[in-house]
Design an enzyme around this catalytic site. Structure first.
Site, PDB file in Angstrom:
ATOM      1  N   SER A 603       0.845  -1.194   0.000  1.00 56.86           N
ATOM      2  CA  SER A 603       0.000   0.000   0.000  1.00 56.86           C
ATOM      3  C   SER A 603       0.884   1.250   0.000  1.00 56.86           C
ATOM      4  CB  SER A 603      -0.946  -0.033   1.202  1.00 56.86           C
ATOM      5  OG  SER A 603      -1.966   0.924   1.054  1.00 56.86           O
ATOM      6  N   ASP A 678      -9.004  -4.574  -6.239  1.00 52.91           N
ATOM      7  CA  ASP A 678      -8.621  -3.609  -5.216  1.00 52.91           C
ATOM      8  C   ASP A 678      -9.448  -2.333  -5.342  1.00 52.91           C
ATOM      9  OD1 ASP A 678      -7.374  -1.854  -3.475  1.00 52.91           O
ATOM     10  OD2 ASP A 678      -5.346  -2.475  -4.016  1.00 52.91           O
ATOM     11  N   HIS A 710      -7.627  -5.169  -1.613  1.00 52.25           N
ATOM     12  CA  HIS A 710      -6.340  -4.506  -1.382  1.00 52.25           C
ATOM     13  C   HIS A 710      -5.336  -5.417  -0.673  1.00 52.25           C
ATOM     14  CE1 HIS A 710      -3.608  -1.207  -1.155  1.00 52.25           C
ATOM     15  NE2 HIS A 710      -3.658  -1.092   0.150  1.00 52.25           N
TER      16      HIS A 710
END
Length: 736
Positions: A603, A678, A710
């Site tokens: 991320s 995602d 995600h």
């Protein structure tokens, strides 16, 4: 460069610096099935946990087959009821109806002997003194939101996009008819920012319900792709082709949604909306009620997120009553906590704010006058657990003892006197009793896997041991975990690091080194919990001969406003400078192989990984970037604009932080991994970077998990970490 390591005790609020020693005689080796949360043996390799909850001021242990009352001084347990008892008293016998465990048993009422259990279809309320079922509430499948109020017994829920309320007698009323994917009721808004994690807010006595209504019809569509399951069977009239899953995604600088707040009155059956004005480019958050249920409070924020106001509204008419507080900032204001009224004084409430540079507690009267600042200092209040009315005090969690600790405190509202309630070490997750007179303290320290204590909040708080978890890793080859600080790139700020050395470490050897990084807001990696907060994958890599290094750079959480805001308008730049100070430290160690350094993160950490390997190609030979942000103009408006402003107002910052122009600078081996579905860092980021690399003639690797969001779920996480590990094994570990 000044390096500081923490070993031993440092005063009252110090934490244990003892390292977890290598088991010299151990023979067992870990697998990812042991160390990864999706692994088949993961839960057996975690320190044993106790499931505990409060029934008023009584502590109850929830187990598979029993709920037991815990003596708060001796820790002795006495069974309240068994699983068989509950099923018998509820009259459940069919296999699809029975309660299968008591881990989730709840005791909603302070005095009444009522336990709430679930069987997947219903919430069952059972009087365990009288051995009878007193209420059953249906829990329809596929609910989008649900909240029950224990005082009125009413339930609010969202199904098929429409909002409903059921009263205590079971009478159901549909409140909306226009709900859809475009018109969202009773659910989280503003992309879960500003502390929002739901959209239903009962008044204290459950007579009124405040709820969100979000119109996102004007927000751009984003197409995710649903790939058919492997076991898909032909269905007449349905295509086997993959389908588009359209979500609403407001990107930075683009049109955002419009939110309003409704209030439903159970007595009159009427719904009104708060008259907050035009909701365009505004955020409404942290909804709270007055104790008498007559007033609704919420924080209102402009789209630039630098002007925040606390406003009150009449719950009957929706009329705006008063602006009680206003806070502005040259960069951003970030309200994340609703106000809380004092249980002993309906005319005063506490508010959390970073206005003095650190998140602290302030006392206000209901007219908006600040009475006093309750806490202060160069540390942050991390959570408010509740109140102790006897002592007229607030129970809260902070890092006053040390920036990487989490400890529980009591502060007297009148005097401001603070009392440390726990042992002053480690990382604590306390749970306050419903009556505010006791705490169940669950915590760990760097050398303590897991421990439970019960704290009584008498005039002189006392701690009582309840349970100590055994070390589940005894008999395994365990690496050495250590911790210390270095100075940030500004030359003055302490940054905390964690190091995991290879098993059977030999200081005369040189080891391949992997930096694990996150680096973004609202997160940290280094803490004074077991093994300094080390992730299982780090242990797995250490077992394979790698040295792991983790540093919390400026911009991460719990260090105050200046520390966090230094990254404003140029995300990744100051963070990289700090991470490179970590690299300088590593290069000063004789056992770090400077020619074999890699980096990995997910991320924001994926953004950092890609940034580091392209900005410092001479340092990082291998990188694995998971779900990386590539260009902030493609990230969501609420988060992206807070830290970067808009692409229109900060074109230089967006250009500076974009990784598209860095594709040409990729020299090492980089693998990008994403979930195909995602909805957070949408696949457009990764695809665009691949396209830029193709144009530049550079060669990244790419892997995608179909159907995953995600983060990879379940056992697929084991597959993911096998892949990450193998990439470093293939390209970083071999000596040239």
């Amino acid at each position: 460069m000044k390096i500081k390591s923490f070993i031993g005790l440092v005063g009252l609020c110090a934490f244990t610096g003892l390292l977890c020693p290598t088991e010299s005689m151990a023979q067992k080796q870990f697998t990812l099935e042991d160390l990864n949360f999706g692994g088949k043996n993961f839960y057996n390799m975690r320190p044993e946990a106790r499931y505990l909850t409060w029934w008023g001021g009584k502590l109850v242990r929830q187990d598979l087959n029993n709920c037991s009352l815990v003596d708060q001084k001796t820790g002795r347990e006495a069974i309240l009821f068994s699983l068989d008892d509950i099923n018998k008293w509820a009259g459940l016998s069919a296999s699809d109806e029975v309660i299968r465990h008591l881990y989730g048993a709840e005791f909603p009422y302070t005095e009444r002997p009522i336990v709430m259990v679930q069987n997947g279809k219903e919430d069952l309320y059972i009087n365990f003194k009288e051995h009878k079922l007193v209420q059953r509430l249906s829990r329809p499948s596929a609910l989008q939101a649900r909240d029950w109020n224990k005082v009125s017994g009413a339930t609010a829920f969202v199904k098929d996009h429409q909002l409903y309320v059921t009263d205590a007698k079971g009478t159901e009323k549909q409140l909306t008819t226009d709900g859809s994917k475009d018109i969202v009721y009773g659910q989280s808004v503003h992309r879960d920012e500003f502390g929002i994690n739901g959209g239903l807010y009962w008044s204290p006595k459950g007579n009124r319900l405040a709820f969100y209504r979000m119109d996102q019809s004007m927000v751009a569509d984003y197409p995710l792709i649903d790939v058919p399951e492997l076991d898909w069977k032909p269905v007449k009239g349905k295509s086997r082709a993959a389908k588009a899953d359209i979500i609403k995604y407001p990107m930075a600088g683009e049109t955002s949604h419009k939110v309003t707040v409704g209030v439903y009155n159970l007595t009159t059956g009427k719904t009104i909306y708060l008259q907050a004005g035009d909701p365009t480019d505004r955020y409404f958050t942290n909804i709270a009620w007055s104790p008498d249920e007559k007033t609704v409070y919420m924080f209102e924020l402009n789209r630039d997120q630098n002007d925040c106001r606390l406003v009150s509204y009449d719950a009957t008419t929706g009329t705006k009553l008063q602006e009680l507080y206003r806070e502005t900032d040259a960069k951003y204001v970030e309200p994340c906590h609703p106000i809380q009224f004092l249980p002993w004084n309906d005319n005063e409430f506490i508010m959390q704010s970073q206005k003095d540079g650190y998140n602290h507690l302030y006392l206000f009267n209901k007219d908006g006058r600040q009475v006093k600042q309750i806490t202060s200092g160069k540390w942050v209040v991390m959570d408010v657990l509740g109140f102790n009315s006897k002592q007229k005090s607030i129970v809260y969690v902070s890092n006053e003892c040390n920036p990487i600790q989490r400890n529980v405190w009591l502060v007297n509202v009148a005097s401001g006197k603070r009392t440390l309630l726990d042992n002053g070490r480690g990382y604590h997750y306390p749970k306050l009793s419903q009556d505010g007179n006791a705490i169940m303290d669950s915590y760990s320290e760097p050398s303590v896997p897991h421990k439970y204590e019960i704290i009584s909040l008498d005039s002189k708080p006392q701690r009582h041991d309840y349970f100590i978890s055994a070390n589940p890793w005894v008999g395994y080859t365990v690496p050495e975990y250590s911790n210390g600080t270095i100075k940030a790139a500004d030359g003055k700020t302490d940054l905390y690091w964690r190091m995991v050395k290879p098993v059977n470490f030999d200081p005369n050897k040189k080891y391949p080194t992997v930096i694990y990084v996150y680096g973004g807001p609202h997160a940290h990696n280094v803490e004074a919990s077991w093994n300094w907060g080390s992730r299982g994958w780090e242990t797995y890599m250490a077992q394979k001969g790698y040295l792991l290094f983790i540093l919390d750079n400026r911009g991460s959480e719990h260090r105050g406003k200046e520390f966090e805001q230094v990254t404003f308008r140029h995300l990744g730049q100051e963070e990289m400078k700090d991470q490179m100070e970590g690299v300088k430290y590593l290069k000063s160690l004789p056992y770090v192989d400077q020619n074999r350094m890699g980096v990995h993160g997910w991320s924001f950490g994926g953004f950092m990984t890609t940034s580091l390997i392209t900005n410092y190609p001479e340092v990082f030979k291998v990188g694995v970037a998971g779900g990386p942000v590539i260009d902030w103009k493609w990230y969501e408006a609420m988060y992206g604009e807070r830290y970067m402003d808009t692409p229109q107002t900060n074109p230089e910052g967006y250009a500076q932080t974009s990784l598209l122009t860095k594709a040409k600078d990729l020299k090492g081996k980089l693998q990008i991994i994403i979930g195909l579905n995602d909805p957070v860092v949408v696949p457009q980021h990764a695809y665009s970077f691949l396209k830029a690399c193709i144009a530049a003639g550079t060669q990244p690797d790419f892997f995608v998990y179909p159907g995953e969001p995600h983060n990879m779920r379940g056992h697929q996480s084991v597959h993911l970490h096998e892949r990450i590990t193998q990439y470093f094994e293939d390209y970083l570990k071999p000596l040239k």
